[in-house]
Scaffold this motif. Sequence first.
Motif, mmCIF file in Angstrom:
data_model
loop_
_atom_site.group_PDB
_atom_site.id
_atom_site.type_symbol
_atom_site.label_atom_id
_atom_site.label_comp_id
_atom_site.label_asym_id
_atom_site.label_seq_id
_atom_site.Cartn_x
_atom_site.Cartn_y
_atom_site.Cartn_z
ATOM 1 N N GLU A 71 2.345 -1.942 -8.594
ATOM 2 C CA GLU A 71 1.004 -1.825 -8.822
ATOM 3 C C GLU A 71 0.536 -2.791 -9.867
ATOM 4 O OE1 GLU A 71 -2.658 -0.204 -7.592
ATOM 5 O OE2 GLU A 71 -0.789 0.368 -6.777
ATOM 6 N N GLN A 113 0.770 -6.257 -8.630
ATOM 7 C CA GLN A 113 -0.458 -6.614 -7.458
ATOM 8 C C GLN A 113 -1.762 -6.774 -8.218
ATOM 9 O OE1 GLN A 113 -0.452 -6.992 -4.313
ATOM 10 N NE2 GLN A 113 -2.632 -7.150 -3.961
ATOM 11 N N ASN A 114 -2.043 -5.996 -9.386
ATOM 12 C CA ASN A 114 -3.268 -6.091 -10.043
ATOM 13 C C ASN A 114 -3.457 -7.050 -11.126
ATOM 14 O OD1 ASN A 114 -4.258 -3.828 -8.586
ATOM 15 N ND2 ASN A 114 -3.293 -2.402 -10.083
ATOM 16 N N SER A 115 -2.082 -7.629 -11.688
ATOM 17 C CA SER A 115 -2.056 -8.432 -12.679
ATOM 18 C C SER A 115 -1.300 -9.943 -12.713
ATOM 19 C CB SER A 115 -1.466 -7.812 -14.013
ATOM 20 O OG SER A 115 -2.068 -6.472 -14.366
ATOM 21 N N GLU A 129 -1.708 -12.108 -9.850
ATOM 22 C CA GLU A 129 -2.194 -12.900 -8.614
ATOM 23 C C GLU A 129 -1.809 -14.171 -8.859
ATOM 24 O OE1 GLU A 129 -5.025 -11.569 -11.022
ATOM 25 O OE2 GLU A 129 -4.725 -9.794 -10.622
ATOM 26 N N THR A 187 4.407 -8.333 -2.956
ATOM 27 C CA THR A 187 3.377 -7.325 -2.267
ATOM 28 C C THR A 187 3.007 -7.904 -1.199
ATOM 29 O OG1 THR A 187 1.691 -8.160 -3.878
ATOM 30 C CG2 THR A 187 2.798 -6.242 -4.522
ATOM 31 N N LYS A 239 4.747 -1.351 -1.339
ATOM 32 C CA LYS A 239 3.360 -1.877 -1.742
ATOM 33 C C LYS A 239 2.841 -2.529 -0.571
ATOM 34 C CE LYS A 239 -0.474 -1.840 -4.112
ATOM 35 N NZ LYS A 239 -1.133 -0.677 -4.413
#
Length: 73
Positions: free
Chosen positions: A6, A9-11, A13, A41, A67
């Motif tokens: 998680e 995926q969010n931090s 890129e 991911t 994920k």
Amino acid sequence: MKWDAELYQNSHEFVADYGRGLLDFIPTGQIDSILDLGCGTGVLTQELALLADHVLGVDSSSEMIKKARALYP
């Protein structure tokens, strides 16, 4: 080493952004299959799926694979 899918995926890129330029070097035309080693991911794996009949993403982290499957069923 355990990955936090998680957080990745969010931090993170920027990792996919670095690899995205390599997509330009994939030959056009009929490509049977592509193996994406260290797929994370699945961001680039999904883009590779547009270029080949079969794409397989592999990662040493089961959390990353979980994920990727959730994001790109």
